[in-house]
Design a protein around this motif. Structure first.
Motif, PDB file in Angstrom:
ATOM      1  N   ASP A 157       0.812  -1.214   0.000  1.00 17.67           N
ATOM      2  CA  ASP A 157       0.000   0.000   0.000  1.00 17.67           C
ATOM      3  C   ASP A 157       0.847   1.266   0.000  1.00 17.67           C
ATOM      4  O   ASP A 157       0.504   2.250  -0.649  1.00 17.67           O
ATOM      5  CB  ASP A 157      -0.924   0.019   1.234  1.00 17.67           C
ATOM      6  N   THR A 158       1.956   1.258   0.753  1.00 20.16           N
ATOM      7  CA  THR A 158       2.708   2.505   0.922  1.00 20.16           C
ATOM      8  C   THR A 158       4.213   2.362   0.701  1.00 20.16           C
ATOM      9  O   THR A 158       4.818   3.126  -0.032  1.00 20.16           O
ATOM     10  CB  THR A 158       2.472   3.072   2.337  1.00 20.16           C
ATOM     11  N   PHE A 159       4.834   1.358   1.340  1.00 18.36           N
ATOM     12  CA  PHE A 159       6.293   1.264   1.357  1.00 18.36           C
ATOM     13  C   PHE A 159       6.861   0.817   0.013  1.00 18.36           C
ATOM     14  O   PHE A 159       7.879   1.331  -0.454  1.00 18.36           O
ATOM     15  CB  PHE A 159       6.693   0.296   2.474  1.00 18.36           C
ATOM     16  N   ARG A 160       6.208  -0.159  -0.638  1.00 19.53           N
ATOM     17  CA  ARG A 160       6.682  -0.677  -1.930  1.00 19.53           C
ATOM     18  C   ARG A 160       5.503  -0.690  -2.920  1.00 19.53           C
ATOM     19  O   ARG A 160       4.965  -1.744  -3.265  1.00 19.53           O
ATOM     20  CB  ARG A 160       7.234  -2.092  -1.757  1.00 19.53           C
ATOM     21  N   GLN A 380      -1.990   9.447   4.521  1.00 17.61           N
ATOM     22  CA  GLN A 380      -1.779   9.048   3.131  1.00 17.61           C
ATOM     23  C   GLN A 380      -3.106   8.736   2.432  1.00 17.61           C
ATOM     24  O   GLN A 380      -3.288   9.058   1.255  1.00 17.61           O
ATOM     25  CB  GLN A 380      -0.829   7.846   3.071  1.00 17.61           C
ATOM     26  N   LEU A 381      -4.037   8.123   3.159  1.00 20.26           N
ATOM     27  CA  LEU A 381      -5.363   7.841   2.585  1.00 20.26           C
ATOM     28  C   LEU A 381      -6.084   9.143   2.248  1.00 20.26           C
ATOM     29  O   LEU A 381      -6.729   9.264   1.207  1.00 20.26           O
ATOM     30  CB  LEU A 381      -6.194   7.012   3.566  1.00 20.26           C
ATOM     31  N   LEU A 382      -5.959  10.147   3.146  1.00 19.99           N
ATOM     32  CA  LEU A 382      -6.578  11.446   2.902  1.00 19.99           C
ATOM     33  C   LEU A 382      -5.962  12.112   1.668  1.00 19.99           C
ATOM     34  O   LEU A 382      -6.670  12.673   0.828  1.00 19.99           O
ATOM     35  CB  LEU A 382      -6.393  12.335   4.139  1.00 19.99           C
ATOM     36  N   LEU A 413      -2.534   3.353  -3.000  1.00 21.19           N
ATOM     37  CA  LEU A 413      -3.606   3.398  -2.008  1.00 21.19           C
ATOM     38  C   LEU A 413      -4.978   3.461  -2.677  1.00 21.19           C
ATOM     39  O   LEU A 413      -5.929   2.829  -2.228  1.00 21.19           O
ATOM     40  CB  LEU A 413      -3.414   4.609  -1.085  1.00 21.19           C
ATOM     41  N   MET A 414      -5.076   4.211  -3.775  1.00 26.45           N
ATOM     42  CA  MET A 414      -6.338   4.277  -4.507  1.00 26.45           C
ATOM     43  C   MET A 414      -6.713   2.901  -5.062  1.00 26.45           C
ATOM     44  O   MET A 414      -7.880   2.513  -5.064  1.00 26.45           O
ATOM     45  CB  MET A 414      -6.227   5.311  -5.635  1.00 26.45           C
TER      46      MET A 414
END
Length: 485
Positions: A157-160, A380-382, A413-414
């Motif tokens: 989701d975020t790191f990779r 990050q979601l926001l 994330l999207m």
């Protein structure tokens, strides 16, 4: 078009014995090998040390053409490839730390179709030069293997964020190949709870996968969770635990897991000052330093390493007698992976996890760590939800990444929220939907907290969490801290 080259069972066993020296397979290795030789998709969940790598290495070596192995860590790739290269097998790896001459040599071997296995990270797979070579119409690709597939859920989701684009790889590669080309896709991991299994299948777009799941229960592995009421108590409990295994002539192998590079360095320095021979290990070390620490730990020169989650994947040391979590992992899949490095030889091994007292008044460290992670994820979601209004409905990942800070992470994330689909590994399209789900990771933190505070048998809890409800039904292991109370 790929011709199905399924050797006879005798040929498969003969190759297995000649390469690895074993007489026969462990269940379900033989079944998985047959599945991959038949070019069918699969999801394989087998405990640490269960012989997963052989299940995709042998089919690759028995066929003409290339098998791509997507692997998360340089250390993991190097260990597996070095072992196969010592056997003079046509295997190579690509990663960002390779010297230019070695990279050129591997790309040349790829062009000339001299390889059967190529190990690479998601980011390297999707790099322009490598992708261009893989899309050549004459390059025969049999399979795409995702090793340590839990990393897709843990880091995707975020790191990779490149992990989230892997589902479009097969379809795009097939378009560049002769009509009728089949490329199978298989995901291997030691741990994936029910939600993680669902995410892996959805993201990779597995087609009617055969699912192989082995029960993670290890009767020789004794888990314990202990409350550290103050930071000093955490240090003293760790020291007492280490002393049981490492003192005088007794130097039993172990691992101490922490959450950050800084924690690894500070705690290893503190333990060295207490007279222990140890080392700090994390992803920020260069390749030579990592190899040196791994070798010293494997040969017993260093009895234990203070490490982040970067250590251990693919490193096979059967006689690890203990694992200590100085800080609890955020996800249960991480926890089971890491305690599973102990006791692979079947002899008794212990796993201690230290946690702050529940209120957080005397030692707020654990609560602060979880709060930081949760707030960062929500931020990050926001950002992702705001960015939807600013980016084109259809676009290209590199263009978004250049224009917006953390643009690639936001697209990932999207995708995880169901608001975006990948047309190929580089182009996206925003979908019209009302989904606004939280990250899988945020939901998983709550499950880890439940495990740490549970009063029931710890193995019973873990089996239920990973979908083995029937086996958990009447289980009371008798050797976790709760059962022994």
């Amino acid at each position: 078009m790929n011709q199905l080259e399924i050797p006879s069972w005798c040929q498969i066993r003969a190759s297995f014995k000649s390469i690895w020296g074993y007489e026969d397979f462990r269940f379900p290795q033989g079944e998985i090998i047959h599945n991959l030789l038949a070019h069918k998709d699969a999801l394989i969940i087998m405990p640490t040390g269960g012989g997963k790598s052989i299940c995709f290495q042998l089919p690759a070596l028995l066929q003409t053409g290339l098998t791509l192995v997507v692997s998360p860590l340089v250390a993991l790739m190097e260990n597996q490839v070095a072992e196969l290269q010592q056997k003079k097998l046509p295997v190579a790896l690509l990663h960002s730390e390779l010297p230019p001459w070695q990279r050129r040599k591997t790309l040349q071997a790829l062009e000339q179709q001299n390889l059967r296995l190529l190990y690479l990270s998601p980011e390297t797979l999707l790099s322009p030069k490598v992708w261009e070579k893989l899309c050549h119409p004459q390059l025969k690709i049999n399979a795409l293997i995702l090793d340590e597939a839990h990393c897709l859920v843990q880091w995707g989701d975020t790191f990779r964020p490149a992990y989230r684009r892997l589902g479009a790889v097969r379809k795009t590669l097939q378009k560049s190949k002769p009509p009728g080309t089949k490329i199978s896709l298989a995901a291997f991991t030691a741990t994936a709870d029910l939600e993680a299994q669902k995410v892996i299948q959805q993201v990779l777009q597995l087609q009617k996968p055969q699912i192989y799941r082995l029960n993670p229960y290890r009767p020789n592995l004794h888990p314990k969770v202990s409350i550290a009421w103050t930071p000093r108590s955490r240090q003293q409990q760790l020291l007492s635990f280490i002393k049981e295994f490492v003192q005088g002539n007794s130097q039993q192998a172990g691992l101490v897991y922490v959450r950050t590079r800084r924690d690894s360095e500070e705690l290893s320095t503190w333990l060295q000052n207490k007279g222990y021979i140890t080392a700090s290990y994390h992803g920020g070390l260069d390749a030579e330093e990592r190899r040196n620490i791994e070798a010293k730990w494997l040969n017993g020169t260093i009895p234990f390493v203070v490490c982040t989650s970067a250590f251990g994947m693919g490193i096979n040391k059967p006689d690890v007698r203990w694992v200590a979590h100085y800080h609890a992992p955020l996800l249960l899949s991480e926890y089971v992976q890491e305690i599973g490095r102990a006791g692979r030889d079947g002899k008794p091994a212990r796993a201690l996890t230290l946690i702050s007292e529940p209120t957080g008044w005397l030692d707020p460290e654990d609560k602060q760590r979880q709060k930081f992670f949760s707030e960062k994820m929500r931020s990050q979601l926001l950002s992702a939800q705001k960015l939807i209004k600013k980016i084109p409905v259809m676009g290209e990942v590199n263009a978004v990444a250049e224009k917006f800070t953390e643009g690639e992470v936001v697209l990932s994330l999207m995708h995880s929220m169901g608001k975006l689909e990948w047309l190929d590994p580089f182009k996206y399209r925003i979908k019209k939907c009302n989904s606004s789900g939280l990250s899988t990771q945020l939901n998983a933190i709550g499950q880890t907290n439940q495990y740490l505070m549970t009063k029931q048998c710890r193995w019973k809890f873990l089996l239920n969490a990973f979908g083995f409800n029937e086996q958990a039904q009447n289980l009371r292991c008798g050797h976790c801290d709760n059962c022994q109370r």
